[in-house]
Motif scaffolding. Structure first.
Motif, PDB file in Angstrom:
ATOM      1  N   TYR A   1       0.860  -1.178   0.000  1.00 20.82           N
ATOM      2  CA  TYR A   1       0.000   0.000   0.000  1.00 20.82           C
ATOM      3  C   TYR A   1       0.901   1.235   0.000  1.00 20.82           C
ATOM      4  N   SER A   2       0.301   2.389  -0.248  1.00 19.27           N
ATOM      5  CA  SER A   2       1.064   3.633  -0.291  1.00 19.27           C
ATOM      6  C   SER A   2       0.517   4.626   0.717  1.00 19.27           C
ATOM      7  N   VAL A   3       1.403   5.221   1.490  1.00 17.23           N
ATOM      8  CA  VAL A   3       1.005   6.262   2.434  1.00 17.23           C
ATOM      9  C   VAL A   3       0.951   7.623   1.751  1.00 17.23           C
ATOM     10  N   TYR A   4       1.380   7.705   0.502  1.00 21.89           N
ATOM     11  CA  TYR A   4       1.414   8.972  -0.225  1.00 21.89           C
ATOM     12  C   TYR A   4       0.077   9.325  -0.860  1.00 21.89           C
ATOM     13  N   GLY A   5      -0.798   8.368  -1.027  1.00 17.73           N
ATOM     14  CA  GLY A   5      -2.104   8.639  -1.598  1.00 17.73           C
ATOM     15  C   GLY A   5      -2.183   8.330  -3.082  1.00 17.73           C
ATOM     16  N   THR A   6      -3.399   8.094  -3.516  1.00 18.25           N
ATOM     17  CA  THR A   6      -3.687   7.828  -4.923  1.00 18.25           C
ATOM     18  C   THR A   6      -4.747   8.819  -5.369  1.00 18.25           C
ATOM     19  N   ASP A   7      -4.460   9.544  -6.442  1.00 18.95           N
ATOM     20  CA  ASP A   7      -5.409  10.505  -7.005  1.00 18.95           C
ATOM     21  C   ASP A   7      -6.280   9.796  -8.029  1.00 18.95           C
ATOM     22  N   ILE A   8      -7.587  10.077  -7.984  1.00 16.87           N
ATOM     23  CA  ILE A   8      -8.535   9.523  -8.945  1.00 16.87           C
ATOM     24  C   ILE A   8      -8.980  10.649  -9.867  1.00 16.87           C
ATOM     25  N   PHE A   9      -8.732  10.476 -11.158  1.00 21.63           N
ATOM     26  CA  PHE A   9      -9.114  11.450 -12.171  1.00 21.63           C
ATOM     27  C   PHE A   9     -10.177  10.842 -13.083  1.00 21.63           C
ATOM     28  N   VAL A  10     -11.124  11.661 -13.523  1.00 17.43           N
ATOM     29  CA  VAL A  10     -12.112  11.270 -14.531  1.00 17.43           C
ATOM     30  C   VAL A  10     -12.123  12.344 -15.616  1.00 17.43           C
ATOM     31  N   ARG A  11     -12.751  12.017 -16.741  1.00  9.99           N
ATOM     32  CA  ARG A  11     -12.882  13.030 -17.793  1.00  9.99           C
ATOM     33  C   ARG A  11     -13.667  14.211 -17.242  1.00  9.99           C
ATOM     34  N   GLU A  12     -13.333  15.405 -17.692  1.00  9.03           N
ATOM     35  CA  GLU A  12     -13.997  16.612 -17.180  1.00  9.03           C
ATOM     36  C   GLU A  12     -15.510  16.545 -17.339  1.00  9.03           C
ATOM     37  N   GLU A  13     -15.985  15.957 -18.435  1.00 15.57           N
ATOM     38  CA  GLU A  13     -17.431  15.882 -18.647  1.00 15.57           C
ATOM     39  C   GLU A  13     -18.105  14.869 -17.717  1.00 15.57           C
ATOM     40  N   ASP A  14     -17.340  13.966 -17.115  1.00 14.56           N
ATOM     41  CA  ASP A  14     -17.893  12.981 -16.169  1.00 14.56           C
ATOM     42  C   ASP A  14     -17.710  13.397 -14.714  1.00 14.56           C
ATOM     43  N   ALA A  15     -17.029  14.501 -14.463  1.00 14.67           N
ATOM     44  CA  ALA A  15     -16.654  14.884 -13.097  1.00 14.67           C
ATOM     45  C   ALA A  15     -17.863  15.115 -12.195  1.00 14.67           C
ATOM     46  N   GLU A  16     -18.881  15.789 -12.690  1.00 18.70           N
ATOM     47  CA  GLU A  16     -20.046  16.093 -11.852  1.00 18.70           C
ATOM     48  C   GLU A  16     -20.757  14.820 -11.407  1.00 18.70           C
ATOM     49  N   VAL A  17     -20.969  13.894 -12.334  1.00 17.98           N
ATOM     50  CA  VAL A  17     -21.633  12.631 -12.002  1.00 17.98           C
ATOM     51  C   VAL A  17     -20.772  11.819 -11.040  1.00 17.98           C
ATOM     52  N   ALA A  18     -19.469  11.776 -11.296  1.00 21.75           N
ATOM     53  CA  ALA A  18     -18.559  11.027 -10.427  1.00 21.75           C
ATOM     54  C   ALA A  18     -18.561  11.591  -9.014  1.00 21.75           C
ATOM     55  N   MET A  19     -18.550  12.904  -8.880  1.00 25.36           N
ATOM     56  CA  MET A  19     -18.561  13.524  -7.555  1.00 25.36           C
ATOM     57  C   MET A  19     -19.860  13.199  -6.815  1.00 25.36           C
ATOM     58  N   GLU A  20     -20.983  13.181  -7.529  1.00 23.24           N
ATOM     59  CA  GLU A  20     -22.257  12.827  -6.900  1.00 23.24           C
ATOM     60  C   GLU A  20     -22.234  11.386  -6.403  1.00 23.24           C
ATOM     61  N   LEU A  21     -21.654  10.492  -7.196  1.00 22.22           N
ATOM     62  CA  LEU A  21     -21.581   9.088  -6.800  1.00 22.22           C
ATOM     63  C   LEU A  21     -20.657   8.875  -5.604  1.00 22.22           C
ATOM     64  N   LEU A  22     -19.626   9.695  -5.482  1.00 25.16           N
ATOM     65  CA  LEU A  22     -18.622   9.500  -4.441  1.00 25.16           C
ATOM     66  C   LEU A  22     -18.878  10.314  -3.181  1.00 25.16           C
ATOM     67  N   THR A  23     -19.879  11.196  -3.210  1.00 23.68           N
ATOM     68  CA  THR A  23     -20.203  12.014  -2.049  1.00 23.68           C
ATOM     69  C   THR A  23     -21.139  11.253  -1.129  1.00 23.68           C
ATOM     70  N   PRO A  24     -20.838  11.197   0.173  1.00 24.91           N
ATOM     71  CA  PRO A  24     -21.735  10.499   1.102  1.00 24.91           C
ATOM     72  C   PRO A  24     -23.131  11.126   1.091  1.00 24.91           C
ATOM     73  N   VAL A  25     -24.131  10.286   1.188  1.00 27.02           N
ATOM     74  CA  VAL A  25     -25.519  10.747   1.217  1.00 27.02           C
ATOM     75  C   VAL A  25     -25.808  11.321   2.598  1.00 27.02           C
ATOM     76  N   GLU A  26     -26.435  12.502   2.637  1.00 24.95           N
ATOM     77  CA  GLU A  26     -26.816  13.117   3.909  1.00 24.95           C
ATOM     78  C   GLU A  26     -28.328  13.160   4.004  1.00 24.95           C
ATOM     79  N   ASP A  27     -28.832  12.957   5.206  1.00 25.48           N
ATOM     80  CA  ASP A  27     -30.279  13.035   5.383  1.00 25.48           C
ATOM     81  C   ASP A  27     -30.704  14.494   5.550  1.00 25.48           C
ATOM     82  N   ILE A  28     -31.963  14.739   5.768  1.00 21.98           N
ATOM     83  CA  ILE A  28     -32.517  16.091   5.834  1.00 21.98           C
ATOM     84  C   ILE A  28     -31.856  16.921   6.936  1.00 21.98           C
TER      85      ILE A  28
END
Length: 93
Positions: free
Chosen positions: A59-86
């Motif tokens: 494993y790496s302690v330095y971190g791994t960056d995840i990149f997506v195409r710019e046109e997919d970024a909004e959808v990817a961020m929605e999928l990766l953001t934790p769901v919050e209740d009201i």
């Protein structure tokens, strides 16, 4: 010194958007599965010498960056953001 080895910031990837930086191999596997399931192509790039460290330590302690195409970024961020209740609290269901 981190500026020399590239550990303090993500490398600039033309045409790609940074959606996450992951330090935990289990979390990285989950994110890769979520993006694959949504058929969103991605690039997982280790910071600094992270690729070599993974070979030696598993494993790496330095971190791994995840990149997506710019046109997919909004959808990817929605999928990766934790769901919050009201109430604004994280939903752990």
């Amino acid at each position: 010194m981190d500026r020399i080895f590239g550990l303090d910031s993500a490398s600039n990837q033309e045409g790609l958007a940074l959606v996450a930086t992951i330090y935990n191999p289990a979390e990285l596997a989950v994110i890769q599965t979520v993006l694959n399931s949504a058929e969103i192509p991605f690039l997982a790039k280790d910071r600094g010498a992270g690729g070599m460290v993974k070979v030696v330590m598993g494993y790496s302690v330095y971190g791994t960056d995840i990149f997506v195409r710019e046109e997919d970024a909004e959808v990817a961020m929605e999928l990766l953001t934790p769901v919050e209740d009201i109430d604004g609290e994280q939903n752990d269901d």
